[in-house]
Structure formats: C-alpha cells, structure tokens
Design an enzyme around this catalytic site. Sequence first.
Site, PDB file in Angstrom:
ATOM      1  CG  ASP A   1      -1.524   0.746   1.467  1.00  0.00           C
ATOM      2  OD1 ASP A   1      -2.980   0.771   0.532  1.00  0.00           O
ATOM      3  OD2 ASP A   1      -1.401   1.721   1.818  1.00  0.00           O
TER       4      ASP A   1
ATOM      5  CG  ASN B   1      -5.009  11.318  -4.524  1.00  0.00           C
ATOM      6  OD1 ASN B   1      -4.246  11.698  -5.694  1.00  0.00           O
ATOM      7  ND2 ASN B   1      -5.209  10.190  -4.365  1.00  0.00           N
TER       8      ASN B   1
ATOM      9  CG  ASP C   1      -4.749   9.002 -11.248  1.00  0.00           C
ATOM     10  OD1 ASP C   1      -5.907   8.320 -10.484  1.00  0.00           O
ATOM     11  OD2 ASP C   1      -6.063   9.626 -11.820  1.00  0.00           O
TER      12      ASP C   1
ATOM     13  CD  GLU D   1      -4.273   4.234  -1.492  1.00  0.00           C
ATOM     14  OE1 GLU D   1      -4.293   4.558   0.424  1.00  0.00           O
ATOM     15  OE2 GLU D   1      -5.417   4.288  -2.367  1.00  0.00           O
TER      16      GLU D   1
END
Length: 342
Positions: free
Chosen positions: A202, A210, A219, A245
């Site tokens: 992760d 973000n 992204d 993620e």
Amino acid sequence: MNISILIFGKNNFIATLPDQIRYATAFSVEVIDNLDRAVSRIKTTPPDIILVQASLDSSMELCGWLKDQTKLSWIYCILFEDRSQQLTDRNKYGWHRELEMSAAALKQGADAYIWHLIEEKTDYSLAELTANHGLILAQLTVGLRKAQKYRDLIRTNDMLSAIALADSLTELNNRRALEWDLPRQIQRARTQKTSLSLIILDVDHFKKVNDTHGHLVGDRILQVLCQRLRHNLRCQDTAFRYGGEEFVILLANTTDEEALLVARRLNRVVSDEPFALNNKLTINITISLGTASLQPEDDEKGESLLHRADQCLLQAKTSGRNRVINSSYLSHHGSHLKVVSS
C-alpha cells in the site's frame, strides 16, 4: 484463415469429391476411417469442418456423438449419403423419401445432408453431377463462414476478457483477475507440491498526495509505481491492482523467506529514488508491505492467505510505515509478527 477439414471416410472417398476440396491449398485435409481415432483427433485438435461418408461403419455414431459435444457445436458436419440402398429407395420412392432421409440425418446430428452422386455411375447426367458438386461447395462455404464467425467470436471474447481483467490506469491485472487466478495458483501449488506466497502493499500517505497535488498527480504516481514494480519483479510473479493504492503480487514457487526478500527489494526500489513526475515536481513515496505463504489449512479460494498478508500490511502501517512485515512467525507467536524495516 487456415481451415482444417476432417474426412471420416475411406481413402477412395476423397477421390469422389470436387477438385476444389481435393486440391485446395487453403485447406488442411485429413482422412480417418476409424471412429476411435476420429474422436481422439476431434478432442485434441478440433477441425473446422467434418465430411462424413455415410456408408462407412460408425458414420451415424460419429454424427450423434458430435451433436452431444456442446463445446464443439461450432464444427460444421456434412453427411454424404452414398449408401446404395438409400440411393435406390430415393430413386424408387421419389422426393418424399429424400425429405424423410434428410430429416432423419439432421436429427441424428449432421448439419447438412447431401445425396452423393458419384461420377462413375453412368446413370447420372453431367448436369446432375455438376449440380451435386455445386451443392457440396455451397455447403462447404457455409461451413467456412461458420468457422470464420466462430474465430471472430473467440477473438472478440479474448479481447473483452482482457479488458475485463485489466486495470485501465496502471495496466496491471485487476481485482477480478486476482479472484480468478489465485484459486488456480493455489490448486497448482498443491497439486505440484510447490510453495506459493503473496505480497500486499500500500502507498503510504497517498491521501495526502491527492489532497496536496490533486488526483491527476496521484494517478501518475500510481502509474510510475507500477512501472517500477514490473521492472523489479521476476517472470514468475504476477501483480494486481487490488483497489485504490493497494496492490497484490502472487509469487509462484516462492517460499516465505524468498517472499520476504522480494518484498524488501520492492520497498527499497520505491523509497530510494524520488518520483520525478515532470521538470518541476518530484515527490518522495514509500510503501508498506505484508507477506504470507500458503499453508495446508488455507482455503482453496485464498481468502485466508490474503487475510494473513493483509493483517501484516495493517501492522506495517500502524507500526511506522515504509516497512515489511512477514507472517512466518504468526502461527508460532500469535500476534507477535516479524517486522523488517528497510
């Protein structure tokens, strides 16, 4: 389009067929006159079209068997009626007898039924023989068209399957692909008595990326991350985007200790070099990883295996991130898991 034609008949039967079949270079033609060998051939390498000589023993049995093979329903089977008694009855009783025989042949499994007029029979006119050859070639065209449509369908299905099992952003396999592949790999490992491990990883503090830089940057981070993962995995490893993620990597023929080495290498290649997204933006990224190996008590779908690795990942996140936690000691020490920091 390389068409395969299987002729179930005697060797001299092919000599009675139109020249377009006997001498065609676009076709792969094989002649078999034994039922068992024909069935074996069809099972291992299914032909596109089967031409069956009705006078050969077991011809109707082959048509009936083929009719019952659901997975082979695309094979076009043409039955050639050359039995002397049937030809005599047709000439004697007229067209209604011909219709009865055609209906019976189609019910028994043939896709097409052709009265086979042989050139050596002098009572057939040139016009009749020409028309008969024309019908044979027309039915062959139907078979070719059906074979082409089947191949187009398979090609389309393969493309749709690839789309359905791929993650469009990262170009890795998606979660659906994992749910399909993990049980297969577990079954293979148990059948072949080999080891199987997996890694769940992760991205640390991905929400912060973000929130700070926007989802487009997030992204792009995932895309660059997956490029690094792919370049540092072995050919036997399969990576999946599990969600958001989070990623899963299946490690075939890999022991618990070997999985730990792979996870530590991935942790280093991500943390050691910042992610340069463009000339102005470079971001430091780290990942947390959990590993687990297949145990005899694990279920066949891999849910317990995934759960153990996920628990290790959770422990890695709560104990500081940017580290690997291995579940090899879980069964012996309860919740005291082995922590490996890079």
